[in-house]
Design an enzyme around this catalytic site. Structure first.
Site, PDB file in Angstrom:
ATOM      1  N   VAL A  37       0.833  -1.211   0.000  1.00 28.43           N
ATOM      2  CA  VAL A  37       0.000   0.000   0.000  1.00 28.43           C
ATOM      3  C   VAL A  37       0.862   1.254   0.000  1.00 28.43           C
ATOM      4  O   VAL A  37       0.574   2.239  -0.672  1.00 28.43           O
ATOM      5  CB  VAL A  37      -0.950  -0.001   1.216  1.00 28.43           C
ATOM      6  CG1 VAL A  37      -1.655   1.353   1.356  1.00 28.43           C
ATOM      7  CG2 VAL A  37      -1.969  -1.112   1.081  1.00 28.43           C
ATOM      8  N   ALA A  38       1.938   1.203   0.733  1.00 32.19           N
ATOM      9  CA  ALA A  38       2.827   2.365   0.817  1.00 32.19           C
ATOM     10  C   ALA A  38       3.443   2.698  -0.540  1.00 32.19           C
ATOM     11  O   ALA A  38       3.727   3.859  -0.845  1.00 32.19           O
ATOM     12  CB  ALA A  38       3.916   2.102   1.845  1.00 32.19           C
ATOM     13  N   ILE A  49       2.014   1.900  -3.519  1.00 31.79           N
ATOM     14  CA  ILE A  49       1.016   2.153  -4.567  1.00 31.79           C
ATOM     15  C   ILE A  49       0.674   3.644  -4.628  1.00 31.79           C
ATOM     16  O   ILE A  49       0.276   4.222  -3.621  1.00 31.79           O
ATOM     17  CB  ILE A  49      -0.280   1.342  -4.308  1.00 31.79           C
ATOM     18  CG1 ILE A  49      -0.019  -0.158  -4.476  1.00 31.79           C
ATOM     19  CG2 ILE A  49      -1.390   1.786  -5.269  1.00 31.79           C
ATOM     20  CD1 ILE A  49      -1.201  -1.019  -4.138  1.00 31.79           C
ATOM     21  N   GLU A  64      -1.855   5.458  -5.095  1.00 31.87           N
ATOM     22  CA  GLU A  64      -3.308   5.397  -5.251  1.00 31.87           C
ATOM     23  C   GLU A  64      -3.919   6.751  -5.615  1.00 31.87           C
ATOM     24  O   GLU A  64      -5.020   6.819  -6.151  1.00 31.87           O
ATOM     25  CB  GLU A  64      -3.967   4.862  -3.966  1.00 31.87           C
ATOM     26  CG  GLU A  64      -3.805   5.746  -2.731  1.00 31.87           C
ATOM     27  CD  GLU A  64      -2.556   5.425  -1.954  1.00 31.87           C
ATOM     28  OE1 GLU A  64      -2.380   5.957  -0.859  1.00 31.87           O
ATOM     29  OE2 GLU A  64      -1.740   4.619  -2.447  1.00 31.87           O
ATOM     30  N   ASP A  74     -14.944  21.632 -39.989  1.00 31.75           N
ATOM     31  CA  ASP A  74     -16.053  21.834 -40.908  1.00 31.75           C
ATOM     32  C   ASP A  74     -16.043  23.295 -41.365  1.00 31.75           C
ATOM     33  O   ASP A  74     -15.413  24.144 -40.719  1.00 31.75           O
ATOM     34  CB  ASP A  74     -17.369  21.502 -40.198  1.00 31.75           C
ATOM     35  CG  ASP A  74     -18.585  21.736 -41.079  1.00 31.75           C
ATOM     36  OD1 ASP A  74     -18.533  21.368 -42.265  1.00 31.75           O
ATOM     37  OD2 ASP A  74     -19.573  22.301 -40.577  1.00 31.75           O
TER      38      ASP A  74
END
Length: 794
Positions: A347-348, A350, A352, A394
């Site tokens: 987790v550290a 990642i 996030e 266009d």
């Protein structure tokens, strides 16, 4: 491209035509390339060429009786066809469920690791005894869950905005329709229109489906959003033979004058047609299919995030396993604690918050763009905009104003340039400038008058084109020449009759009198404050009313002071209209006792044949009328046409007051059926849909930034080229335009070369636009497409 493209749906294919004449090798080759391009888009292209059939053949092709035009479908037939072909609405793409959308957002490696960590934290919070540990694990679970939830919500919100593009197309369909059922006219919901219905059209109607026209009464429909045409297209009922070298499928939509298309508007007149396609099988249904099949690509930043995520995932997994092994085997920690330690390390490591940070940066950039009047629908698109190398735009309504405007007024010895962007009602909007469009456009300099007229907005048939859509189109300038005269020689200008010097403006009275014919000889109604809201009539004619209104003239008072006594209504057969009025001293001067004034306006070549005099400098005073100089006017018409302008001639004449009675019905012979020419040629109105002034500056800035701008339009080649010159898109490097039929004849490799050497693409269909963008991408270009029409949606 055929008038119907079949989608891969369970419905039966409508009226598939087998057999047919053998094609020449060249036509077959071109058709194969065009078909291949459509097959790449997931669309089939075989369908009856309705525009190439006569009315009887079209009705027979639909399996209907020969008297169907007068009887329509019976209720039983309509119900049977409704069950067979389905309602007249576009099939909605199967929408994702909320769970599918959530899965799309969380289906990546980093989120998967976060989910595992969150689940482990939740399990520990449940099974562990210590209060402190429970709180710590629940907090960890809550934080991770919140990050995932926020990122998922943002992604789903963006996807929801993107889905609105296709929804906008569906909302364009007509809500009701007037049809012939059981030999009676009835109003039915638009969804109940079926192939074979006889549809009755009137002014202002939204066309409910694709129609093969059977009867027209001065009918014209506005198809700018579908075809790129700046003005309404005059309709006919005769079959259209493809120009030599083209297949029926390669005739552009704008040149299929015997067809009307779903979601377009009736701009004038009335008509009757038979429904040949409904729902998904209409042209707008084809575009809806193209929108739903457009391949979605991730931006460079999102692709880099995906690549980084994969590398990080591998590194995190290896590191987490190593940490678990160290904790369990070396430090002797319990298994559950070792797993927890390994996951905490994961987790550290990642990032996030990476996607959240990227989203916040995107949102900040979008906010800044909004302050510059640029709305970004999808957040990641703002990053792609910074990488664009080619802007495909266009023309009608995007680079131009989509408002037909009088840009020049040409008399026998002077020219006036009109400020189409002025917001002030003053005669200063007319400025004397005898050099303004006094020479032919560069791409027409070496051509003869006949070639200019043939190529110009006025002219005859061109490759891939039928009759012109311009009401007052020039068709034949040569019959006004006397034998032995050289059409290439334009007489030099005579002495200036008007006192206005170059750069000065005439007074309001001059404008009012000189252009009176354009106001009085018209049934058009100007919109509120001279704008488009509430206006009624043909845009080309309205442009004259608007220009005079902007000089301060009260249009309605002028019409009330000179009411119409009798008129010759406009017809596309003779290309002019005429009105008879009581003389008004303010406009017509003195000496008109016992006479009526005739104002006639129309195609310059038609009006030139019936004129024997000209108004010197546009002055209607008796002493300023002189013999007409046909050579001069012929060259002026050719010059203005070479710039892609639509040209209308204003003429005036007098007749004895007893020749016409009030409200007498007059025919064209009233104007062109006399023994000798009798009208006075007053001047030429040059009209166009002008470029937006801000676009000229924007294109210049894009060039300096190294970004190329290309114009892709459904309008005619000459008009597109002229606008391209004004915008700075056509130069020595990109000197010519290429048309849709020409692109259909190209292989993919030939098109890849063409997109790098041309900046203007005319008569382009939605499929052509997709091929152009794909060809640019194949050449390593990052391209964007912008437009305001339905045909720009893919």
């Amino acid at each position: 491209r055929q008038s119907i493209c079949w989608l891969d749906t369970p419905r039966p294919r409508l009226f598939y035509q087998k057999g047919g004449k053998a094609k020449s090798n060249s036509s077959k080759k071109m058709a194969d390339k065009s078909k291949g391009a459509e097959d790449d888009l997931g669309l089939a292209s075989e369908a009856p060429a309705w525009h190439c059939m006569d009315k009887a053949t079209a009705i027979k092709q639909l399996g209907l009786a020969s008297d169907h035009q007068s009887t329509g479908l019976s209720d039983a037939q309509a119900a049977e066809r409704l069950a067979k072909y389905g309602p007249n609405r576009m099939t909605e793409e199967k929408k994702k469920t909320i769970w599918q959308k959530i899965w799309d957002q969380v289906a990546n490696v980093l989120v998967a690791i976060l989910v595992i960590v969150a689940l482990v934290s939740m399990v520990r919070a449940i099974v562990e005894d210590g209060t402190e540990n429970k709180i710590s694990n629940w907090i960890q679970f809550g934080i991770i869950f919140s990050v995932i939830a926020i990122n998922t919500y943002i992604g789903i919100y963006q996807e929801g905005n993107a889905e609105k593009a296709a929804e906008a197309l569906k909302s364009m369909l007509s809500s009701d329709a007037r049809v012939l059922r059981n030999s009676k006219e009835v109003m039915i919901p638009g969804e109940e229109v079926v192939p074979g219905d006889i549809v009755i059209l009137g002014l202002g109607d939204k066309i409910p489906c694709d129609l093969r026209l059977l009867k027209v009464q001065n009918l014209a429909s506005g198809e700018a959003a579908l075809t790129g045409e700046s003005v309404p297209i005059d309709k006919i009922t005769d079959k259209i033979d493809p120009p030599e070298g083209l297949t029926p499928a390669q005739v552009p939509l704008g040149d299929r004058k015997n067809m009307c298309y779903s979601a377009t508007l009736v701009a004038q007149g009335a008509g009757t047609g038979v429904a040949i396609a409904t729902g998904d099988y209409t042209e707008i249904g084809t575009i809806n299919a193209l929108v739903s099949k457009v391949e979605k690509k991730k931006t460079a930043v999102l692709q880099q995030i995906d690549n980084v995520s994969k590398i990080l995932a591998v590194f995190i997994i290896i590191t987490s396993i190593a940490t678990f092994c160290a904790a369990f085997f070396q430090a002797g920690q319990p298994a559950i604690d070792s797993v927890q330690i390994g996951l905490v390390c994961a987790v550290a490591m990642i990032p996030e918050g990476l996607e959240a940070i990227v989203t916040v940066v995107y949102a900040w950039a979008v906010s800044n763009m909004a302050k510059q009047n640029a709305i970004i629908r999808a957040l990641p698109a703002v990053e792609t905009l910074g990488s664009v190398t080619v802007i495909c735009s266009d023309k009608t309504g995007t680079l131009t104003q989509n408002v037909m405007s009088l840009t020049a007024w040409v008399t026998s010895d002077s020219r006036y340039k009109i400020d189409v962007n002025s917001a002030d009602r003053t005669a200063d909007n007319f400025v004397r400038d005898d050099t303004y469009m006094a020479e032919r456009a560069k791409h027409q300099l070496k051509r003869s008058v006949s070639q200019v007229i043939k190529d110009g907005t006025g002219g005859g048939k061109r490759r891939g084109a039928a009759n012109q859509s311009n009401h007052f189109a020039v068709t034949d300038l040569h019959s006004v020449h006397k034998d032995g005269e050289d059409e290439e020689e334009a007489e030099t200008k005579k002495e200036v009759a008007n006192p206005e010097a170059q750069g000065t403006s005439p007074d309001q009275q001059y404008v009012k009198a000189a252009l009176a014919g354009g106001i009085l000889c018209s049934k058009c109604v100007l919109g509120e404050n001279g704008g488009r809201e509430g206006e009624i009539g043909n845009p080309t004619e309205l442009s004259i009313l608007r220009a005079v209104y902007m000089t301060g003239v009260d249009i309605e008072d002028l019409k009330k002071d000179s009411p119409i006594v009798a008129e010759v209504p406009f017809s596309s057969e003779y290309k002019f209209m005429a009105t008879v009025h009581e003389p008004t001293p303010e406009i017509d001067g003195d000496g008109c006792d016992g006479k009526l004034i005739v104002h006639a306006k129309g195609a310059p070549d038609r009006m030139l044949k019936v004129c024997n005099k000209q108004a010197k400098g546009g002055s209607l005073k008796a002493e300023d009328v002189e013999d007409i100089d046909e050579k001069y006017w012929t060259e002026q018409i050719a010059t203005l046409s070479s710039h892609g302008l639509r040209v209308i001639a204003l003429t005036r004449g007098t007749i004895p007051s007893d020749e016409v009675t009030q409200d007498q019905a007059l025919g064209p012979e009233f104007v062109n059926g006399r023994d000798q020419p009798w009208l006075t040629f007053v001047g030429l109105c040059a009209i166009m849909d002008p470029p937006r002034p801000e676009c000229v500056q924007a294109i210049s800035e894009a060039k300096r930034a190294g970004v190329r701008v290309a114009m892709i339009t459904g309008d005619h080649k000459d008009t597109a080229t002229a606008i391209g010159h004004m915008l700075g898109l056509v130069d020595e490097q990109y000197s010519e335009a290429v048309t849709g039929p020409e692109m259909d004849a190209m292989s993919d490799d030939e098109l890849k070369a063409a997109v790098m050497t041309h900046n203007v693409f005319a008569r382009a269909s939605p499929q052509n636009k997709i091929r152009i963008v794909k060809a640019l991408q194949a050449q390593g270009q990052i391209s964007s497409m912008t437009g305001d029409g339905v045909n720009d949606a893919p």
